[in-house]
Design a protein around this motif. Structure first.
Motif, short mmCIF file in Angstrom:
data_model
loop_
_atom_site.label_atom_id
_atom_site.label_comp_id
_atom_site.label_asym_id
_atom_site.label_seq_id
_atom_site.Cartn_x
_atom_site.Cartn_y
_atom_site.Cartn_z
N ASP A 51 0.85 -1.19 0.00
CA ASP A 51 0.00 0.00 0.00
C ASP A 51 0.89 1.24 0.00
OD1 ASP A 51 0.99 0.13 2.57
OD2 ASP A 51 -0.96 -0.06 3.57
N ARG A 52 0.28 2.43 0.08
CA ARG A 52 1.05 3.67 -0.03
C ARG A 52 2.05 3.81 1.13
NH1 ARG A 52 1.35 8.91 1.56
NH2 ARG A 52 2.08 10.40 -0.02
N GLN A 53 1.61 3.47 2.35
CA GLN A 53 2.51 3.59 3.49
C GLN A 53 3.69 2.64 3.34
OE1 GLN A 53 2.52 5.91 5.85
NE2 GLN A 53 4.47 5.00 6.52
N PHE A 54 3.42 1.45 2.84
CA PHE A 54 4.50 0.49 2.61
C PHE A 54 5.50 1.05 1.59
CE2 PHE A 54 6.30 -2.90 -0.01
CZ PHE A 54 6.86 -3.73 0.94
N ALA A 55 5.00 1.68 0.52
CA ALA A 55 5.89 2.24 -0.49
C ALA A 55 6.80 3.31 0.10
CB ALA A 55 5.08 2.82 -1.65
N LEU A 56 6.26 4.11 1.02
CA LEU A 56 7.07 5.15 1.65
C LEU A 56 8.15 4.56 2.54
CD1 LEU A 56 4.32 7.75 2.63
CD2 LEU A 56 6.06 8.01 0.85
N ASP A 57 7.77 3.55 3.33
CA ASP A 57 8.72 2.95 4.28
C ASP A 57 8.40 1.47 4.44
OD1 ASP A 57 10.54 2.37 6.23
OD2 ASP A 57 9.53 3.48 7.83
N PRO A 58 8.99 0.61 3.61
CA PRO A 58 8.68 -0.82 3.69
C PRO A 58 9.43 -1.56 4.79
CG PRO A 58 10.31 -0.45 1.98
CD PRO A 58 9.95 0.92 2.53
N TYR A 59 10.37 -0.87 5.45
CA TYR A 59 11.29 -1.59 6.33
C TYR A 59 10.63 -2.18 7.57
CZ TYR A 59 14.66 0.26 3.08
OH TYR A 59 15.35 0.55 1.92
N PRO A 60 9.64 -1.54 8.20
CA PRO A 60 8.96 -2.21 9.32
C PRO A 60 8.26 -3.51 8.90
CG PRO A 60 8.57 0.16 9.41
CD PRO A 60 9.23 -0.11 8.09
N ALA A 61 7.62 -3.49 7.74
CA ALA A 61 6.96 -4.71 7.27
C ALA A 61 7.99 -5.81 6.97
CB ALA A 61 6.13 -4.42 6.02
N PRO A 102 9.55 15.68 3.71
CA PRO A 102 9.95 14.36 3.20
C PRO A 102 8.80 13.35 3.15
CG PRO A 102 10.96 14.81 5.34
CD PRO A 102 10.38 16.09 4.86
N ASP A 103 7.82 13.52 4.04
CA ASP A 103 6.70 12.57 4.06
C ASP A 103 5.74 12.78 2.90
OD1 ASP A 103 7.64 11.34 6.36
OD2 ASP A 103 6.56 12.72 7.68
N THR A 104 5.89 13.88 2.15
CA THR A 104 5.01 14.12 1.01
C THR A 104 5.62 13.65 -0.31
OG1 THR A 104 5.90 16.34 0.57
CG2 THR A 104 4.09 16.16 2.18
N LEU A 105 6.87 13.19 -0.28
CA LEU A 105 7.52 12.76 -1.51
C LEU A 105 7.03 11.37 -1.90
CD1 LEU A 105 11.17 14.02 -0.93
CD2 LEU A 105 9.28 15.18 -2.08
N HIS A 106 6.73 11.20 -3.17
CA HIS A 106 6.17 9.94 -3.65
C HIS A 106 7.26 9.05 -4.24
CE1 HIS A 106 1.94 11.07 -3.17
NE2 HIS A 106 2.31 12.28 -3.56
N ARG A 107 7.07 7.76 -4.05
CA ARG A 107 7.93 6.76 -4.69
C ARG A 107 7.30 6.35 -6.01
NH1 ARG A 107 13.05 5.84 -2.26
NH2 ARG A 107 12.84 6.61 -0.13
#
Length: 415
Positions: free
Chosen positions: A6-16, A388-393
């Protein structure tokens, strides 16, 4: 289990990925494309899988059909454009023969000799936006630098390089590029490469034969064997396709990480000012480990039933090694979620492992070192110009990169 893709995963996949490493290090998952694949997240399993000859690179090994089938597991358009015979899609003995032939043309000496041209390209691009005091570092720097570099190395005439920039933009959905999809861009690039190879082949029979990489691929031989025209086109294509996007992401992700870790950026800035090539080289390795350009290694398929990380993988099933997860495995790296540019013994998997280790890694490293050093030297007060939290991958499964990277700095005259 945290949600994947999902979008949150795309921003920061490392916790998952950390959850998967701990609870399900080899897990079968349905991907956004509909294909099911095994995700391998622990370093030891990942390193083993990357070198396991029972895991084939040949997409024809993929056992799924219909909407879950073969068209979903490769580069769109490469099959219809007759570009399948490259190193990412074949196994030994064909892989051994092709890699040996290509290695005679794509030598460390050729890459090292290209360093002044990469520096010239980096400085020229900075010159174009330095007087403004602001820039989008992806669109204006990280994206064009490796495109122009690999075009120069391949021997694409300068008057044709803007076409390659357009096609490359279409392939990675670069803002401002015309719509039309990856498949159309691949076909256009294939048609151009066929014409260019034909022309270079004719020149190679005369005194006009050039020193560029395509000419080198044409001349490459081993015990009387040569690359066929299709093989040469496929190799030129994959060097461009795989080479430019990984370097775009290395420069973009690396700069983003440095801007978010000012104390580490200051360490690297001092090293650049003092000409400390060792620390600069080590910094690039750490940036590759910390938030590398390739999130998942390219597709692998079980050539027969096997056990991987305690899980039974059936013949024909797809396997994806999650490099981003393996390179933050605490069983291998101390404080893996910390960016440490002075990290020692950094045996990350960012460019793979085994016989499929990235052939273009020396060029990518050269471009990464040069691009980062030029930015830190020329724009010493570089800073983010957006939250930085608004930048898209960018979308996509294999690569990990930013769509944009807006920055500000003190305006200076170019040159």
């Amino acid at each position: 289990m945290p949600p994947l893709f999902d979008r949150q995963f795309a921003l920061d996949p490392y916790p998952a990925y950390a959850w998967l490493r701990e609870h399900a290090p080899v897990r079968r998952t349905r991907l956004p494309s509909g294909v099911e694949a095994w995700l391998v997240t622990r370093y030891a399993d990942a390193r083993e899988a990357l070198a396991d000859p029972r895991l084939s690179k040949d997409p024809r090994r993929h056992g799924e059909q219909g909407s879950h089938g073969k068209g979903k597991v490769g580069i769109p358009g490469e099959r219809s454009a007759n570009l399948m015979t490259h190193l990412l899609n074949i196994d030994p003995p064909d892989h051994t023969r092709l890699r040996r032939l290509v290695s005679t043309a794509f030598t460390p000496r050729r890459v090292a000799a290209f360093a002044p041209r990469v520096r010239e390209l980096a400085d020229g691009l900075i010159d174009s936006f330095a007087p403004r005091g602001e820039a989008d570092l992806i669109h204006e720097y990280a994206f064009p630098l490796p495109i122009y570099a690999i075009c120069d190395m391949l021997g694409v005439p300068q008057e044709d390089q803007e076409d390659f920039r357009t096609w490359a933009g279409m392939m990675i959905h670069q803002p401002g590029s015309p719509r039309g999809g990856v498949g159309r861009a691949v076909k256009r690039m294939r048609g151009y490469l066929a014409e260019l190879i034909h022309r270079k082949r004719a020149e190679s029979d005369t005194a006009e034969g050039g020193g560029d990489l395509i000419s080198g691929l044409i001349r490459a031989s081993d015990h009387g064997e040569h690359l066929t025209e299709n093989e040469a086109a496929a190799m030129a294509f994959i060097l461009l396709f795989a080479g430019f996007e990984t370097t775009v992401n290395l420069i973009g992700n690396g700069t983003f990480a440095l801007l978010r870790h000012p104390e580490q950026r200051a360490v690297l800035q001092r090293a650049v000012a003092e000409g400390d090539e060792k620390l600069l080289g080590g910094a690039v390795e750490e940036l590759l480990r910390y938030d590398g350009p390739v999130e998942l290694a390219t597709w692998r398929f079980a050539a027969r039933d096997l056990v991987l990380g305690g899980q039974r993988v059936r013949e024909g099933e797809a396997v994806l090694v999650v490099l981003a997860a393996a390179d933050r495995d605490p069983a291998k790296f101390s404080a893996p979620d910390t960016l440490d540019l002075a990290r020692q013994d950094n045996q990350h998997l960012g460019y793979g492992h085994g016989i499929h280790y990235c052939l273009g890694a020396p060029l990518a490293r050269l471009e990464g070192r040069t691009a980062l050093a030029a930015l830190l030297h020329r724009l010493p007060d570089l800073r983010l110009a957006a939250d930085p939290d608004t930048l898209h991958r960018r979308g996509g499964l294999i690569m990990r990169g930013l769509r944009t990277l807006p920055v500000e700095f003190t305006a200076t005259e170019g040159g």
